[in-house]
Enzyme design. Structure first.
Site, mmCIF file in Angstrom:
data_model
loop_
_atom_site.group_PDB
_atom_site.id
_atom_site.type_symbol
_atom_site.label_atom_id
_atom_site.label_comp_id
_atom_site.label_asym_id
_atom_site.label_seq_id
_atom_site.Cartn_x
_atom_site.Cartn_y
_atom_site.Cartn_z
ATOM 1 C CD GLU A 1 -3.036 -0.956 2.275
ATOM 2 O OE1 GLU A 1 -4.130 -1.541 2.143
ATOM 3 O OE2 GLU A 1 -2.731 -0.293 3.306
ATOM 4 C CD GLU B 1 -4.343 -5.497 3.399
ATOM 5 O OE1 GLU B 1 -5.109 -4.644 3.904
ATOM 6 O OE2 GLU B 1 -3.107 -5.445 3.520
#
Length: 419
Positions: free
Chosen positions: A225, A332
């Site tokens: 991320e 995720e």
């Protein structure tokens, strides 16, 4: 909340090389014939492209997150301890280290991995921070995680699970989130060449260490991320880092010989279309999977959706996966429809997050699954099924996360337990 054993669900439901700096091949390069790719590429540790990824993250184990294990932070009695950096910075070394070792020994065990396998899953994604290898600039982090990484690999080998090693935090932080190890307003990883060089060295070490263990370590995600929402500076650095990591991961031997570990690259909070035609196979890139994360709860608009609207939004995400030019996995995601499990920042759902508008009380929607209503558990089951079905329109999915201390709306293991 119910996560079906995936065996029963899917029976019923019918899913120019460089070591330190890899430079992208030009679009004008001659296409590589598929037959040559087949001959040249090694056999991956998992049959990506033909078999769906069905996995779960081991979040909060080797990288601390306050909302996953609040007891570790509340027990310090110090409100300034908000991430793993300050966990080491503001405590006596021996005190902090004893707590960490106990956590590492108990939070994830062989029994957890056995339960993951028994649930029909085939992958675990294991977040770990750069500090497990390098605290040479005086960072206050504690080391000792690597024996647990290797133990987990051994357990996965025994059980027949595959692992993606996920570098979840890097020097300077790639996103400023507490889950990068160090919470800050603006990430600094991309602003300093030393940060990037240290990160590249860790990826080289990871690839060379585990290139002979692809029976378990099927993938490496060189950065979780990166905060592409801050703009082109971090995006440009990230794109080049994906090329550098390709060289380090796909060519781990210091020669032109390819390894069998696949590179997972984050979408950096960009639309999937941003990555269209990035690292195309026609230009010789092999073994690259795009990792996108789906959470429909981190804006006022998303958190205001009804249950039906949450399901519809997840289905729409599945449609988007079919347009990606890279293999794409949802690395995720969650069944939670609120952000009520947050710690220290407030929740948008109950209006305690700065700038948010009250929607309702958090009490019914998080905490122990033993207290969830039958209607709520039925929704969580439906939401899980909808997302799994949608995400298998791509390469599959990896749920966040396996277990938490007090947020069963996010917990795969609690979903199995409470039905």
């Amino acid at each position: 909340m119910k996560m079906w054993n995936t065996h029963s669900l899917f029976t019923a439901a019918v899913a120019v090389f460089g070591i330190l700096s890899f430079t992208p091949l030009q679009a004008s390069a001659a296409p590589i014939e598929a037959a040559n790719l087949t001959k040249r590429a090694p056999t991956w540790g998992f049959p990506y492209g033909s078999t769906k990824i069905r996995g779960v993250n081991l979040g909060g184990w080797l990288v601390l997150e306050p909302w996953i294990t609040p007891s570790l932070f509340d027990g310090t009695g110090n409100s300034a301890i908000i991430d793993e950096w300050t966990f080491g910075q503001y405590q006596n070394y021996n005190t902090a280290h004893t707590k960490l070792v106990n956590h590492w020994n108990t939070f994830i065990t062989y029994n957890d991995l056995a339960a993951i396998k028994a649930a029909g899953l085939n992958h675990v994604r294991l977040p770990i921070g750069y500090w497990a290898w390098d605290i040479s600039r005086g960072e206050p982090y504690h080391q000792g995680q690597l024996p647990y990484l290797n133990q987990a690999i051994s357990w996965c080998r025994t059980l027949g699970l595959k692992m993606i090693i996920d570098l979840h935090g890097v020097p300077g932080s790639q996103n400023g989130f507490d889950n990068s190890g160090q919470k800050m307003n603006y990430p600094l990883w991309h602003t300093n060449s030393d940060n990037i060089a240290r990160t590249n060295q860790i990826i080289k070490t990871l690839a060379s260490t585990y290139s002979s263990q692809t029976d378990v370590v099927a993938g490496i995600e060189p950065l979780n991320e990166p905060a592409g929402f801050f703009g082109n500076d971090i995006l440009a650095t990230t794109r080049q880092y994906w090329y550098d990591s390709y060289g380090n991961i796909r060519y781990p031997y210091g020669t032109s010989q390819q390894g069998a570990i696949v590179e997972f690259i984050s979408d950096a909070f960009q639309p999937l279309s941003y990555w269209n035609n990035f690292m195309p196979w026609q230009n010789g890139f092999e073994g690259v999977i795009l990792d996108t994360h789906y959470y429909g709860i981190f804006s006022q608009q998303e958190i205001s959706r009804t249950w039906d609207q949450q399901v519809q939004a997840a289905c729409a995400r599945g449609n988007q996966l079919t347009t990606a030019t890279l293999w794409t996995v949802v690395g995720e995601w969650t069944t939670a429809f609120t952000d009520c499990a947050s710690k220290g920042t407030g929740s948008r759902y109950d209006g305690t997050y700065p700038g948010s508008t009250f929607i309702g009380s958090c009490t019914p929607w998080t905490g122990s699954g033993a207290n969830f209503s039958a209607d709520y558990k039925a929704f969580l089951r439906r939401f899980w099924e909808a997302q799994v079905t949608a995400f298998e329109r791509g390469q599959g999915w990896i749920y966040w996360t396996w277990k938490l201390e007090n947020a069963d709306d996010w917990s795969y293991s609690a979903g199995l337990k409470y039905g």
